[in-house]
Structures are given as structure tokens and as C-alpha cells.
Write a protein that holds these residues in place. Structure first.
Motif, PDB file in Angstrom:
ATOM      1  N   UNK A   1       0.718  -0.973   0.349  1.00 10.47           N
ATOM      2  CA  UNK A   1       0.090  -0.028   0.566  1.00 10.47           C
ATOM      3  C   UNK A   1       0.688   1.691   0.006  1.00 10.47           C
ATOM      4  N   UNK A   2       0.529   1.966  -1.126  1.00  6.32           N
ATOM      5  CA  UNK A   2       1.018   3.465  -0.951  1.00  6.32           C
ATOM      6  C   UNK A   2       1.011   4.608   0.108  1.00  6.32           C
ATOM      7  N   UNK A   3       1.277   5.424   1.054  1.00  6.88           N
ATOM      8  CA  UNK A   3       1.456   5.617   1.779  1.00  6.88           C
ATOM      9  C   UNK A   3       0.491   6.649   1.175  1.00  6.88           C
ATOM     10  N   UNK A   4       0.461   7.263   0.157  1.00  2.49           N
ATOM     11  CA  UNK A   4      -0.871   7.824  -0.782  1.00  2.49           C
ATOM     12  C   UNK A   4      -2.357   7.823   0.293  1.00  2.49           C
ATOM     13  N   UNK A   5      -2.296   6.296  -0.030  1.00  2.00           N
ATOM     14  CA  UNK A   5      -3.331   6.089   0.130  1.00  2.00           C
ATOM     15  C   UNK A   5      -3.706   6.331   1.506  1.00  2.00           C
ATOM     16  N   UNK A   6      -3.119   7.064   2.896  1.00  4.32           N
ATOM     17  CA  UNK A   6      -3.605   6.809   4.161  1.00  4.32           C
ATOM     18  C   UNK A   6      -3.573   8.578   4.184  1.00  4.32           C
ATOM     19  N   UNK A   7      -3.179   9.104   3.115  1.00  3.77           N
ATOM     20  CA  UNK A   7      -3.490  10.757   3.233  1.00  3.77           C
ATOM     21  C   UNK A   7      -5.317  11.592   4.270  1.00  3.77           C
ATOM     22  N   UNK A   8      -5.418  12.078   4.075  1.00  2.00           N
ATOM     23  CA  UNK A   8      -6.846  12.797   4.846  1.00  2.00           C
ATOM     24  C   UNK A   8      -6.324  13.788   3.410  1.00  2.00           C
ATOM     25  N   UNK A   9      -7.597  13.581   2.374  1.00  2.78           N
ATOM     26  CA  UNK A   9      -8.058  14.359   0.920  1.00  2.78           C
ATOM     27  C   UNK A   9      -9.264  15.229   1.026  1.00  2.78           C
ATOM     28  N   UNK A  10      -8.576  16.120   1.152  1.00  2.51           N
ATOM     29  CA  UNK A  10      -9.939  17.258   0.778  1.00  2.51           C
ATOM     30  C   UNK A  10     -10.193  17.980  -0.002  1.00  2.51           C
ATOM     31  N   UNK A  11     -10.807  18.377  -0.418  1.00  3.26           N
ATOM     32  CA  UNK A  11     -11.375  19.709  -2.008  1.00  3.26           C
ATOM     33  C   UNK A  11     -10.868  20.859  -0.728  1.00  3.26           C
ATOM     34  N   UNK A  12      -9.710  21.835  -1.294  1.00  2.22           N
ATOM     35  CA  UNK A  12      -9.184  22.875  -0.467  1.00  2.22           C
ATOM     36  C   UNK A  12     -10.411  24.101  -0.838  1.00  2.22           C
ATOM     37  N   UNK A  13     -10.212  25.079   0.189  1.00  2.00           N
ATOM     38  CA  UNK A  13     -10.996  26.680  -0.053  1.00  2.00           C
ATOM     39  C   UNK A  13     -10.594  27.264  -1.482  1.00  2.00           C
ATOM     40  N   UNK A  14     -11.210  27.999  -2.390  1.00  2.00           N
ATOM     41  CA  UNK A  14     -10.423  29.037  -3.420  1.00  2.00           C
ATOM     42  C   UNK A  14     -10.603  30.430  -2.836  1.00  2.00           C
ATOM     43  N   UNK A  15      -9.300  30.547  -2.658  1.00  2.00           N
ATOM     44  CA  UNK A  15      -9.575  31.949  -1.965  1.00  2.00           C
ATOM     45  C   UNK A  15      -9.528  32.859  -3.651  1.00  2.00           C
ATOM     46  N   UNK A  16     -10.346  33.967  -2.733  1.00  2.00           N
ATOM     47  CA  UNK A  16      -9.822  34.820  -4.337  1.00  2.00           C
ATOM     48  C   UNK A  16      -8.781  35.738  -4.394  1.00  2.00           C
ATOM     49  N   UNK A  17      -8.505  35.276  -5.967  1.00  2.00           N
ATOM     50  CA  UNK A  17      -6.898  35.737  -6.659  1.00  2.00           C
ATOM     51  C   UNK A  17      -6.233  37.198  -6.169  1.00  2.00           C
ATOM     52  N   UNK A  18      -4.876  36.763  -6.230  1.00  2.00           N
ATOM     53  CA  UNK A  18      -4.534  37.863  -5.253  1.00  2.00           C
ATOM     54  C   UNK A  18      -3.597  38.462  -6.566  1.00  2.00           C
ATOM     55  N   UNK A  19      -3.696  39.657  -7.948  1.00  2.00           N
ATOM     56  CA  UNK A  19      -2.691  40.234  -8.987  1.00  2.00           C
ATOM     57  C   UNK A  19      -1.625  40.398  -8.281  1.00  2.00           C
ATOM     58  N   UNK A  20      -0.782  40.731  -8.749  1.00  2.00           N
ATOM     59  CA  UNK A  20       0.124  41.130  -8.632  1.00  2.00           C
ATOM     60  C   UNK A  20       0.503  42.609  -9.108  1.00  2.00           C
ATOM     61  N   UNK A  21       0.037  42.371 -10.127  1.00  2.00           N
ATOM     62  CA  UNK A  21      -0.219  44.147 -10.883  1.00  2.00           C
ATOM     63  C   UNK A  21      -0.455  45.050 -10.336  1.00  2.00           C
ATOM     64  N   UNK A  22      -0.326  46.320  -9.709  1.00  2.00           N
ATOM     65  CA  UNK A  22      -1.280  46.900  -8.946  1.00  2.00           C
ATOM     66  C   UNK A  22      -1.511  47.913  -9.417  1.00  2.00           C
ATOM     67  N   UNK A  23      -1.751  48.461 -11.140  1.00  2.00           N
ATOM     68  CA  UNK A  23      -2.573  48.688 -11.676  1.00  2.00           C
ATOM     69  C   UNK A  23      -4.059  48.494 -12.204  1.00  2.00           C
ATOM     70  N   UNK A  24      -4.589  46.265 -11.329  1.00  2.00           N
ATOM     71  CA  UNK A  24      -5.649  46.896 -11.431  1.00  2.00           C
ATOM     72  C   UNK A  24      -6.427  47.387 -10.305  1.00  2.00           C
ATOM     73  N   UNK A  25      -7.836  47.710 -10.956  1.00  2.00           N
ATOM     74  CA  UNK A  25      -8.621  47.843  -9.826  1.00  2.00           C
ATOM     75  C   UNK A  25      -9.181  47.038  -9.217  1.00  2.00           C
ATOM     76  N   UNK A  26      -9.421  46.391  -8.113  1.00  2.00           N
ATOM     77  CA  UNK A  26      -9.056  45.089  -7.472  1.00  2.00           C
ATOM     78  C   UNK A  26      -9.947  45.128  -6.214  1.00  2.00           C
ATOM     79  N   UNK A  27     -11.641  44.402  -7.335  1.00  2.00           N
ATOM     80  CA  UNK A  27     -12.551  44.475  -5.860  1.00  2.00           C
ATOM     81  C   UNK A  27     -13.159  42.518  -5.992  1.00  2.00           C
ATOM     82  N   UNK A  28     -12.256  41.845  -5.494  1.00  2.00           N
ATOM     83  CA  UNK A  28     -12.581  41.136  -5.292  1.00  2.00           C
ATOM     84  C   UNK A  28     -12.608  40.441  -4.604  1.00  2.00           C
ATOM     85  N   UNK A  29     -11.836  40.293  -3.174  1.00  2.00           N
ATOM     86  CA  UNK A  29     -12.016  39.785  -1.640  1.00  2.00           C
ATOM     87  C   UNK A  29     -12.648  41.052  -1.217  1.00  2.00           C
ATOM     88  N   UNK A  30     -13.518  41.579  -1.110  1.00  2.00           N
ATOM     89  CA  UNK A  30     -13.528  42.558   0.057  1.00  2.00           C
ATOM     90  C   UNK A  30     -13.169  43.062   0.932  1.00  2.00           C
TER      91      UNK A  30
END
Length: 373
Positions: A1-30
């Protein structure tokens, strides 16, 4: 058996995008469009001169911060719990209070971290449908009512069958991503009807015009109210959240927290968070400014034909009958305006637009006029 079979698997939360371009008007994460309180900058300058203290472990009780929150909200320090953002507080609350094997209840359209924590901690849950207008129906959470969802087919863990009654309830107020407020009397009806489990009211957006359930905590020992510094106090980067409740609830949370990690709150967060709480005048000035911009933005959106539930938050949740949410999202992005879209049933045609400065919202309206014409 692989160690991968023992790993707790979950579908992670998807956070809002954090763009590196500071000229963007960022209105996506409140996030707050304004800087933290001036008192925070002063405290930061003091901290720079006291860097030797960073070699020491911080106060595990975050006493300075806890006492300032208690004073601000007129409760005892023993009624305050702090964590690394409200997400940390909520996660600890799931781990602490939702343990009896019964399904917990939360809305089908809500903060999308709830089902992630439920899956992570192997907590069965049922999604309770919002009404068509995106309001919460309290009857869905009242045991014994015909609408009660506690015995609804479980949406986790393969339809696990449970005894009647739920294992806990959690919902944001105002709700996210809809922005709709549940009146305080409806919250009390839910809390009073579920005295055998903990009800968590997630108040991340409470400071923009809604009524806090804090008014109920002295009456109900099963109510936990969770808030954050990330929105109205402009400190998302410091990761500070807190909960208010009766002393017994808070003691239970602390027992779990100190069994997990005793030093979760770092020294800069304690010092700067304390300064933010004490600068009450700036806090109220900032929230009022955001509310004024929100109300003006709503009028402009209505004039363009947009439809949306009435928001009591620092965002609006909008759709246009003549264009899909995905198309609007992409066309705004082409104009370097980033908003949030959730590719989920019932809400895939809606965009969640954070309230920024007046100048930013004017730019959004100009872009929307170009797109719709």
C-alpha cells in the motif's frame, strides 16, 4: 500500500485571486479600500524600535488584544476568543463544537469554507436552501417544523443516516456572497429553538449596517458570534479574528486551541490589533464612508438595469438580465477590473463586487456602461 492511500484528502477552499499588477482595480476579496487606523501606524513605528522582543514567544492569551476587544464590545475578557483571522476562529469552532455525529446545517449559498471544514474534520452536514430571494428561512432551522432540514438527505459522507436533530448551525450574517441580512429576531428564533447545540453567527460584514447577534450572547449559552479585523478595520494582512460568547463556550474553544497550537497570535498582530480597536473614531468614519459609496453604487447599478439583493455589507451581489455573469466577468477583466464570480448552481450569473473608493466604483460604472452599450 502506498502512503498516498493514507493521506487525508479534501477539496480545498478557493481563495480570491491576488494579482501582482498594482494597476488593476481589485474588487474581488472584500478588502477595505482605505488604510488601517493612524494608531496602527504609530504602533508599528514603536514596534520597529522594539524588535528584540520578537525573539520571545508572544502572550499565548493575547491579553492586551483580548482586553481591548472586551472593552470595545462591553463584555468580560473571559467572553473573548482570538485567532489568526476569523477563518482560524471558525475552524477551531467546527473542531470544538461539531462533534456529536449529527449533521450540522448551513445555507446552500453561503461562505464556501464551511463545507471544506466539514469535510476536513469529517463532520456530516446538510445544505439548507435559501429562499428564491436569497433570504434565510428560519423555519428550516427549527426542529419540529415541517421545513426543518435536520433530517434532509446528507450531502456529505455518503448519505450517512443520523438521529433526528442537528449537530450545530452556522451561517454568516449578513450572508456571503449575497450580502443579505437576517433580522435579529429571526436569529434569536433559531438560537432559542436549538439549545442542545451551538449556533455560530459569522459576522465578517456586520459593521456595514446590520445588527449584531452580540446582543443575544448573555441570554444564550449556545451562541457564538465571530468577527474579523479584515474588512471594516482594514487589517486583512495581519490575520486577526475573534469570537464573543459566554465564558463556558470560550473556555471550550481555548482548550482546543491550546491543544492545537498555544502561540497562534503573533506579537505584531497583538500590538497592531490593539491599536486598531482603540482608534474607534477612525473605524466608524471608515465604515460610514464605505456605506455611503455602496448606496451610491447601488443607485448607479439600478439605473443600468442590474438586479441584486439589498446588501448590508461592503460588497454587492449583482446580475444583469441581458448578459451572463461569465461574460460580464471577462469583459471587466479585459478592462483591468477584477471582481468575484462563483461557478456554482443558482449563482453562476452573479458577480460579487467589493465596494472600493468612489473613484474605483466610478471606474466600474464607466466600464459597465461600455460593456452594456
Amino acid at each position: 500500500m502506498s502512503w498516498e492511500n493514507l493521506v487525508r484528502k479534501v477539496e480545498p477552499y478557493t481563495a480570491g485571486e491576488q494579482p501582482k499588477d498594482r494597476t488593476v482595480i481589485k474588487l474581488n476579496t472584500n478588502e477595505c479600500p482605505y488604510p488601517p487606523a493612524p494608531a496602527v501606524k504609530t504602533a508599528l513605528d514603536i514596534l520597529r524600535n522594539e524588535t528584540p522582543d520578537l525573539r520571545l514567544y508572544p502572550d499565548m492569551d493575547a491579553s492586551m488584544l483580548v482586553e481591548s476587544i472586551a472593552a470595545c464590545y462591553h463584555v468580560n475578557p473571559e467572553q473573548v476568543f482570538t485567532g489568526v483571522g476569523s477563518d482560524d476562529v471558525l475552524s477551531m469552532s467546527f473542531l470544538t463544537f461539531f462533534t456529536n455525529g449529527r449533521k450540522i446545517l448551513f445555507p446552500d449559498v453561503t461562505y464556501s469554507f464551511y463545507d471544506v471544514w466539514a469535510d476536513l474534520y469529517r463532520i456530516p452536514y446538510a445544505l439548507v436552501p435559501l429562499r428564491e430571494d436569497f433570504t434565510i428561512d428560519p423555519e428550516n432551522y427549527i426542529p419540529g417544523s415541517t421545513a426543518y432540514a435536520g433530517d434532509a438527505p446528507c450531502t456529505a459522507n455518503g448519505g450517512y443516516l443520523l438521529e433526528k436533530g442537528c449537530g450545530g448551525i452556522v451561517f454568516p450574517n449578513p450572508n456571503a456572497p449575497t450580502g443579505v441580512e437576517l433580522p435579529l429576531d429571526a436569529i434569536e428564533r433559531i438560537v432559542s429553538a436549538n439549545r442542545d447545540c451551538v449556533v455560530i453567527v459569522d459576522e465578517a460584514y456586520i459593521d456595514f449596517g446590520a445588527a449584531s447577534a452580540q446582543a443575544l450572547i448573555d441570554r444564550y449559552d449556545n451562541l457564538l458570534v465571530v468577527q474579523t479585523f479584515s474588512k471594516s478595520r482594514a487589517m486583512a494582512g495581519m490575520r486577526i479574528g475573534f469570537a464573543l460568547g459566554q465564558e463556558k463556550l470560550i473556555r471550550c474553544l481555548k482548550d482546543v486551541k491550546f491543544s492545537f497550537n498555544s502561540y497562534t497570535m503573533n506579537l505584531p498582530s497583538i500590538l497592531l490589533g490593539t491599536a486598531a480597536v482603540k482608534d474607534d473614531a477612525y473605524f466608524h468614519e471608515t465604515t460610514k464612508k464605505i456605506v455611503r459609496t455602496r448606496e451610491r453604487f447601488k443607485k448607479q447599478l439600478r439605473a443600468l438595469g442590474f438586479e441584486f439583493p439589498d446588501s448590508m455589507t461592503n460588497f454587492v451581489f449583482v446580475r444583469h438580465p441581458e448578459m451572463s455573469g461569465k461574460e460580464l466577468f471577462l469583459k471587466l477583466r479585459e478592462r483591468k477590473i477584477i471582481v468575484r464570480r462563483f461557478d456554482r448552481p443558482r449563482i453562476d450569473d452573479y458577480l460579487r463586487i467589493t465596494i472600493g473608493t468612489d473613484e474605483q466604483m466610478d471606474a466600474v460604472i464607466t466600464a459597465l456602461k461600455e460593456i452594456l452599450c
